[in-house]
Design a protein around this motif. Structure first.
Motif, PDB file in Angstrom:
ATOM      1  N   ASP A  17      43.097  48.613  36.996  1.00 46.01           N
ATOM      2  CA  ASP A  17      42.509  47.272  36.965  1.00 46.01           C
ATOM      3  C   ASP A  17      43.240  46.390  35.957  1.00 46.01           C
ATOM      4  N   ALA A  18      43.538  46.924  34.788  1.00 46.98           N
ATOM      5  CA  ALA A  18      44.224  46.157  33.752  1.00 46.98           C
ATOM      6  C   ALA A  18      45.647  45.778  34.165  1.00 46.98           C
ATOM      7  N   ALA A  19      46.276  46.612  34.997  1.00 43.19           N
ATOM      8  CA  ALA A  19      47.663  46.377  35.395  1.00 43.19           C
ATOM      9  C   ALA A  19      47.795  45.670  36.744  1.00 43.19           C
ATOM     10  N   ALA A  20      46.677  45.273  37.338  1.00 41.39           N
ATOM     11  CA  ALA A  20      46.713  44.663  38.675  1.00 41.39           C
ATOM     12  C   ALA A  20      47.505  43.362  38.656  1.00 41.39           C
ATOM     13  N   PRO A  21      48.329  43.158  39.676  1.00 43.20           N
ATOM     14  CA  PRO A  21      49.062  41.893  39.743  1.00 43.20           C
ATOM     15  C   PRO A  21      48.110  40.716  39.959  1.00 43.20           C
ATOM     16  N   GLU A  22      48.482  39.561  39.455  1.00 42.33           N
ATOM     17  CA  GLU A  22      47.653  38.371  39.624  1.00 42.33           C
ATOM     18  C   GLU A  22      47.472  38.084  41.114  1.00 42.33           C
ATOM     19  N   GLY A  23      46.276  37.692  41.490  1.00 42.01           N
ATOM     20  CA  GLY A  23      45.990  37.382  42.883  1.00 42.01           C
ATOM     21  C   GLY A  23      45.436  38.558  43.669  1.00 42.01           C
ATOM     22  N   PHE A  24      45.218  39.689  43.008  1.00 41.73           N
ATOM     23  CA  PHE A  24      44.649  40.853  43.673  1.00 41.73           C
ATOM     24  C   PHE A  24      43.417  41.326  42.915  1.00 41.73           C
ATOM     25  N   HIS A  25      42.476  41.890  43.662  1.00 42.41           N
ATOM     26  CA  HIS A  25      41.284  42.491  43.081  1.00 42.41           C
ATOM     27  C   HIS A  25      41.393  43.998  43.245  1.00 42.41           C
ATOM     28  N   ILE A  26      41.027  44.717  42.210  1.00 38.03           N
ATOM     29  CA  ILE A  26      41.030  46.171  42.245  1.00 38.03           C
ATOM     30  C   ILE A  26      39.577  46.619  42.164  1.00 38.03           C
ATOM     31  N   GLU A  27      39.192  47.534  43.058  1.00 36.91           N
ATOM     32  CA  GLU A  27      37.837  48.061  43.071  1.00 36.91           C
ATOM     33  C   GLU A  27      37.895  49.578  43.174  1.00 36.91           C
ATOM     34  N   LEU A  28      36.832  50.232  42.737  1.00 32.63           N
ATOM     35  CA  LEU A  28      36.689  51.678  42.836  1.00 32.63           C
ATOM     36  C   LEU A  28      35.446  51.940  43.667  1.00 32.63           C
ATOM     37  N   ILE A  29      35.650  52.346  44.919  1.00 29.25           N
ATOM     38  CA  ILE A  29      34.547  52.578  45.852  1.00 29.25           C
ATOM     39  C   ILE A  29      34.611  54.021  46.321  1.00 29.25           C
ATOM     40  N   ASN A  30      33.559  54.769  46.049  1.00 30.32           N
ATOM     41  CA  ASN A  30      33.472  56.177  46.453  1.00 30.32           C
ATOM     42  C   ASN A  30      34.701  56.975  46.037  1.00 30.32           C
ATOM     43  N   GLY A  31      35.155  56.738  44.816  1.00 24.81           N
ATOM     44  CA  GLY A  31      36.260  57.507  44.270  1.00 24.81           C
ATOM     45  C   GLY A  31      37.639  57.045  44.683  1.00 24.81           C
ATOM     46  N   ARG A  32      37.726  55.998  45.501  1.00 21.68           N
ATOM     47  CA  ARG A  32      39.021  55.492  45.973  1.00 21.68           C
ATOM     48  C   ARG A  32      39.296  54.131  45.355  1.00 21.68           C
ATOM     49  N   VAL A  33      40.531  53.917  44.973  1.00 16.91           N
ATOM     50  CA  VAL A  33      40.948  52.614  44.455  1.00 16.91           C
ATOM     51  C   VAL A  33      41.335  51.742  45.643  1.00 16.91           C
ATOM     52  N   LEU A  34      40.750  50.543  45.704  1.00 13.68           N
ATOM     53  CA  LEU A  34      41.047  49.587  46.757  1.00 13.68           C
ATOM     54  C   LEU A  34      41.654  48.341  46.120  1.00 13.68           C
ATOM     55  N   MET A  35      42.725  47.837  46.706  1.00 19.12           N
ATOM     56  CA  MET A  35      43.346  46.608  46.219  1.00 19.12           C
ATOM     57  C   MET A  35      43.307  45.602  47.352  1.00 19.12           C
ATOM     58  N   THR A  36      42.696  44.444  47.085  1.00 22.46           N
ATOM     59  CA  THR A  36      42.576  43.416  48.105  1.00 22.46           C
ATOM     60  C   THR A  36      43.096  42.093  47.553  1.00 22.46           C
ATOM     61  N   PRO A  37      43.639  41.252  48.438  1.00 22.77           N
ATOM     62  CA  PRO A  37      44.114  39.946  47.970  1.00 22.77           C
ATOM     63  C   PRO A  37      42.933  39.060  47.580  1.00 22.77           C
ATOM     64  N   ALA A  38      43.191  38.113  46.715  1.00 22.30           N
ATOM     65  CA  ALA A  38      42.160  37.147  46.334  1.00 22.30           C
ATOM     66  C   ALA A  38      41.714  36.385  47.584  1.00 22.30           C
ATOM     67  N   PRO A  39      40.457  35.969  47.636  1.00 23.90           N
ATOM     68  CA  PRO A  39      39.925  35.321  48.831  1.00 23.90           C
ATOM     69  C   PRO A  39      40.533  33.943  49.096  1.00 23.90           C
ATOM     70  N   ASP A  40      40.516  33.568  50.393  1.00 24.79           N
ATOM     71  CA  ASP A  40      40.987  32.236  50.781  1.00 24.79           C
ATOM     72  C   ASP A  40      39.832  31.242  50.690  1.00 24.79           C
ATOM     73  N   GLY A  41      40.119  29.983  50.974  1.00 27.51           N
ATOM     74  CA  GLY A  41      39.117  28.921  50.851  1.00 27.51           C
ATOM     75  C   GLY A  41      37.929  29.089  51.782  1.00 27.51           C
ATOM     76  N   ASP A  42      38.162  29.475  53.050  1.00 19.91           N
ATOM     77  CA  ASP A  42      37.053  29.670  53.982  1.00 19.91           C
ATOM     78  C   ASP A  42      36.123  30.773  53.490  1.00 19.91           C
ATOM     79  N   HIS A  43      36.713  31.806  52.941  1.00 19.11           N
ATOM     80  CA  HIS A  43      35.946  32.922  52.377  1.00 19.11           C
ATOM     81  C   HIS A  43      34.983  32.399  51.310  1.00 19.11           C
ATOM     82  N   ASP A  44      35.526  31.626  50.365  1.00 22.56           N
ATOM     83  CA  ASP A  44      34.704  31.075  49.285  1.00 22.56           C
ATOM     84  C   ASP A  44      33.622  30.130  49.818  1.00 22.56           C
TER      85      ASP A  44
END
Length: 185
Positions: A17-44
């Protein structure tokens, strides 16, 4: 070629999480690391539209966007939720990965590719049920529908209701109103 999935510890996740590139979200779900891009405008805008309707029905509630929640289930988890509905002031004084106990509903909006949507449809849904979050609302942009899950028991939600965009979706208590999905896209 096969891909091996390795579970990570909370400490290893925090380093990712600390080393994640800008514009990405890092999550820990059920023991797995997931990296997703930051949301777009429609998402928000989807999250904002839902939050405004909730606040119109209950002014003491607020929808906090991009809130980090500790989702402890049978594995430690960290989810950066698209929307966390809680009483105003609930997150004051809490760390960046907050206790979800006072969260009344979690909102997620699918993004990216269709095949990535199962993270929201399945993985996060199950993690939120395991964490005892009472209501989970998914805005599925790929399917053109909203789905509300509620009453977690035994690590899964007992109920689900769906509505196509443009129709009404009855939200369970403590909300108890029909969400207008016409603004969702």
């Amino acid at each position: 070629m096969t891909v091996e999935q390795t579970e990570v510890t909370l400490e290893e996740f925090e380093a990712f999480d600390a080393a994640a590139p800008e514009g990405f979200h890092i999550e820990l779900i059920n023991g797995r690391v997931l990296m997703t891009p930051a949301p777009d405008g429609d998402h928000d805008e989807n999250v904002v539209a839902i939050g405004l309707q909730i606040q119109a029905h209950e002014p003491t509630l607020h929808t906090y966007q991009e809130r980090g929640l500790a989702v402890p289930a049978y594995r430690a988890g960290r989810a950066r939720v698209d929307g966390a509905v809680a009483p105003l002031g609930y997150f004051r004084g809490q760390p960046s990965w907050s206790d979800p106990a006072g969260v009344l509903m979690v909102v997620e909006v699918t993004s990216g590719r269709e095949q990535d949507a199962d993270v929201d449809r399945v993985d996060k849904r199950d993690a939120y049920a395991q964490a005892g979050l009472q209501v989970y609302l998914l805005v599925d942009r790929h399917r053109g529908e909203a789905a509300v899950h509620w009453e977690p028991e035994g690590g899964r939600y007992l109920h689900v209701a769906k509505a196509a965009f443009g129709t009404k979706l009855a939200l369970p208590e403590p909300f108890g109103f029909d969400l207008d999905t016409s603004e969702l896209a």
